[in-house]
Design a protein around this motif. Structure first.
Motif, mmCIF file in Angstrom:
data_model
loop_
_atom_site.group_PDB
_atom_site.id
_atom_site.type_symbol
_atom_site.label_atom_id
_atom_site.label_comp_id
_atom_site.label_asym_id
_atom_site.label_seq_id
_atom_site.Cartn_x
_atom_site.Cartn_y
_atom_site.Cartn_z
ATOM 1 N N TYR A 51 19.485 20.617 47.008
ATOM 2 C CA TYR A 51 20.835 20.991 47.440
ATOM 3 C C TYR A 51 21.557 19.751 47.940
ATOM 4 O O TYR A 51 20.926 18.857 48.520
ATOM 5 C CB TYR A 51 20.792 22.005 48.593
ATOM 6 N N ASN A 52 22.864 19.712 47.781
ATOM 7 C CA ASN A 52 23.660 18.677 48.432
ATOM 8 C C ASN A 52 23.742 19.033 49.909
ATOM 9 O O ASN A 52 23.976 20.195 50.255
ATOM 10 C CB ASN A 52 25.060 18.590 47.824
ATOM 11 N N LEU A 53 23.529 18.054 50.745
ATOM 12 C CA LEU A 53 23.583 18.239 52.194
ATOM 13 C C LEU A 53 24.659 17.315 52.739
ATOM 14 O O LEU A 53 24.573 16.093 52.578
ATOM 15 C CB LEU A 53 22.225 17.919 52.825
ATOM 16 N N THR A 54 25.681 17.904 53.349
ATOM 17 C CA THR A 54 26.750 17.116 53.945
ATOM 18 C C THR A 54 26.906 17.526 55.400
ATOM 19 O O THR A 54 26.619 18.666 55.767
ATOM 20 C CB THR A 54 28.092 17.343 53.215
ATOM 21 N N GLY A 55 27.354 16.593 56.212
ATOM 22 C CA GLY A 55 27.557 16.930 57.611
ATOM 23 C C GLY A 55 27.876 15.721 58.452
ATOM 24 O O GLY A 55 28.192 14.650 57.939
ATOM 25 N N THR A 56 27.754 15.909 59.753
ATOM 26 C CA THR A 56 28.080 14.873 60.716
ATOM 27 C C THR A 56 26.828 14.488 61.500
ATOM 28 O O THR A 56 26.193 15.331 62.125
ATOM 29 C CB THR A 56 29.162 15.373 61.699
ATOM 30 N N LEU A 57 26.497 13.209 61.434
ATOM 31 C CA LEU A 57 25.388 12.650 62.199
ATOM 32 C C LEU A 57 25.991 11.945 63.403
ATOM 33 O O LEU A 57 26.896 11.111 63.257
ATOM 34 C CB LEU A 57 24.602 11.660 61.333
ATOM 35 N N THR A 58 25.513 12.288 64.600
ATOM 36 C CA THR A 58 26.016 11.671 65.824
ATOM 37 C C THR A 58 24.866 10.935 66.510
ATOM 38 O O THR A 58 23.840 11.540 66.845
ATOM 39 C CB THR A 58 26.622 12.721 66.770
ATOM 40 N N VAL A 59 25.047 9.643 66.689
ATOM 41 C CA VAL A 59 24.065 8.776 67.335
ATOM 42 C C VAL A 59 24.827 7.872 68.299
ATOM 43 O O VAL A 59 25.864 7.314 67.941
ATOM 44 C CB VAL A 59 23.305 7.918 66.291
ATOM 45 N N ARG A 60 24.318 7.753 69.513
ATOM 46 C CA ARG A 60 24.961 6.930 70.548
ATOM 47 C C ARG A 60 26.411 7.334 70.776
ATOM 48 O O ARG A 60 27.285 6.516 71.021
ATOM 49 C CB ARG A 60 24.881 5.435 70.203
ATOM 50 N N GLY A 61 26.688 8.630 70.635
ATOM 51 C CA GLY A 61 28.027 9.142 70.876
ATOM 52 C C GLY A 61 29.017 8.880 69.754
ATOM 53 O O GLY A 61 30.183 9.238 69.858
ATOM 54 N N LYS A 62 28.573 8.269 68.678
ATOM 55 C CA LYS A 62 29.449 7.972 67.536
ATOM 56 C C LYS A 62 29.080 8.896 66.378
ATOM 57 O O LYS A 62 27.921 8.988 65.986
ATOM 58 C CB LYS A 62 29.289 6.521 67.098
ATOM 59 N N ALA A 63 30.092 9.571 65.830
ATOM 60 C CA ALA A 63 29.879 10.518 64.737
ATOM 61 C C ALA A 63 30.232 9.875 63.403
ATOM 62 O O ALA A 63 31.214 9.126 63.307
ATOM 63 C CB ALA A 63 30.741 11.760 64.954
ATOM 64 N N LYS A 64 29.425 10.171 62.399
ATOM 65 C CA LYS A 64 29.659 9.655 61.045
ATOM 66 C C LYS A 64 29.371 10.760 60.045
ATOM 67 O O LYS A 64 28.347 11.439 60.134
ATOM 68 C CB LYS A 64 28.753 8.462 60.780
ATOM 69 N N GLU A 65 30.283 10.932 59.101
ATOM 70 C CA GLU A 65 30.066 11.895 58.016
ATOM 71 C C GLU A 65 29.024 11.306 57.071
ATOM 72 O O GLU A 65 29.103 10.124 56.715
ATOM 73 C CB GLU A 65 31.373 12.159 57.261
ATOM 74 N N VAL A 66 28.040 12.121 56.705
ATOM 75 C CA VAL A 66 27.000 11.678 55.785
ATOM 76 C C VAL A 66 26.858 12.699 54.659
ATOM 77 O O VAL A 66 27.160 13.881 54.828
ATOM 78 C CB VAL A 66 25.638 11.472 56.493
ATOM 79 N N ALA A 67 26.389 12.204 53.525
ATOM 80 C CA ALA A 67 26.131 13.073 52.377
ATOM 81 C C ALA A 67 24.843 12.604 51.718
ATOM 82 O O ALA A 67 24.641 11.402 51.509
ATOM 83 C CB ALA A 67 27.284 13.003 51.391
#
Length: 181
Positions: free
Chosen positions: A112-128
């Motif tokens: 499956y394609n997995l998309t979402g938001t990864l948050t590390v050290r208070g910074k969010a990044k869209e990942v796919a």
């Protein structure tokens, strides 16, 4: 009688729609090694993850200090100098398995394609990325891989060790989810 049957059917459908699978012992590995230098890698066996089977929504939480390294000093530097884990104790992911359908699962993994938001050290990044999902008895298995750059999360690598740490961090996720009752 007909109304009672409709009510029972509605409740049954509502229960299935709210069905969730979870784990508190998911594994998350990361590798930031560069060939010819000491391996920079760690593992956490305590990632909490929840999958809503009606929507394919997947959420995960892991405490940064749950990562363990083979070298204790490396673990100390990771928590204090790079991740600032006292100030930013956790990393989260909130996303979705696109087109997920529980009835399609079998012992053969489906991608499956997995998309979402990864948050590390208070910074969010869209990942796919993609995730392989299968069913093993009553359990749902989810495996995924993604690469991220330290600078995307405000992680500064000092020049003295910059050549010893990969420019992209490889993260591997393996979750064995059970039904939440």
């Amino acid at each position: 009688m007909k109304k009672l049957l409709h009510l029972c059917l509605f409740l049954a459908v509502g229960t299935v729609a709210a069905q969730k699978y979870y784990t508190k012992t998911g594994t998350t590995d990361f590798k930031a090694s560069v060939e010819a230098f000491e391996p920079v890698e760690a593992k956490s066996n305590s990632t909490t993850a929840v999958l809503k089977v009606d929507s394919g929504e997947l959420a995960a939480l892991l405490f940064i200090k749950s990562f363990h390294f083979k070298v204790a000093l490396m673990e100390e530097h990771f928590n204090e100098n790079y991740m600032d884990s006292d100030k930013f104790p956790k990393a989260t992911f909130k996303g979705k398995l696109e087109g997920f359908n529980m009835s399609d699962l079998s012992s053969t993994a489906k991608e499956y394609n997995l998309t979402g938001t990864l948050t590390v050290r208070g910074k969010a990044k869209e990942v796919a990325t993609t995730a392989k999902v299968s069913k093993n008895g009553d359990k749902i298995m989810v495996a995924s891989f993604l690469s991220v750059k330290p600078q995307d999360f405000g992680i500064e690598i000092p020049s003295i060790v910059r050549e010893k740490i990969a420019k992209e961090i490889n993260i591997t996720l393996n979750y064995e989810l059970i039904e939440k009752k």
